[in-house]
Design a protein around this motif. Sequence first.
Motif, PDB file in Angstrom:
ATOM      1  N   VAL A  29       0.912  -1.332   0.103  1.00 21.37           N
ATOM      2  CA  VAL A  29       0.087  -0.008  -0.050  1.00 21.37           C
ATOM      3  C   VAL A  29       0.834   1.239  -0.016  1.00 21.37           C
ATOM      4  N   LYS A  30       0.221   2.363  -0.607  1.00 23.60           N
ATOM      5  CA  LYS A  30       1.033   3.626  -0.342  1.00 23.60           C
ATOM      6  C   LYS A  30       1.313   3.933   1.195  1.00 23.60           C
ATOM      7  N   SER A  31       2.673   4.174   1.247  1.00 22.90           N
ATOM      8  CA  SER A  31       3.172   4.646   2.677  1.00 22.90           C
ATOM      9  C   SER A  31       2.325   5.788   3.218  1.00 22.90           C
ATOM     10  N   LYS A  32       2.333   6.013   4.596  1.00 25.11           N
ATOM     11  CA  LYS A  32       1.690   7.033   5.250  1.00 25.11           C
ATOM     12  C   LYS A  32       2.363   8.427   4.890  1.00 25.11           C
ATOM     13  N   THR A  33       3.817   8.158   4.960  1.00 22.71           N
ATOM     14  CA  THR A  33       4.739   9.342   4.669  1.00 22.71           C
ATOM     15  C   THR A  33       4.467   9.893   3.294  1.00 22.71           C
TER      16      THR A  33
END
Length: 127
Positions: A29-33
């Motif tokens: 998944v896309k990282s939160k950062t």
Amino acid sequence: MIRIAISEMPPSANGMRAHFIADGKVRSVKSKTYAAWKKAAAWEIAAARPGKITGPYRLYIAVQRDWRSKRAADIDNKIKPVSDALVAAGIVTDDSLAEEVNAKWADNLGGPAVVALICPAEEALAA
């Protein structure tokens, strides 16, 4: 030609995804950062109202060199996050339309972390 300044340093392409195991399979998944940086950069770009380019384009990126960092960074890992932010801000329709991409380290951009120049593919930058 459109000039874009982005205040915050983009994450490395290596940090764009977070990986985990679910049901015995590796998921990504896309990282939160990355998601937070992309959202902030897209808002910053859109707020400047720099214009839009429809169709094929050329992208030139200068990234502020960080002499304080002890970690070596690859300039090519900064291209994808910047391209994604330009799409998210509506400056370009799709980053697959980039006919040419050039990225370099800069020693003094005068404040922004990134300066990007975008022009239609048929238009060339003057020397």
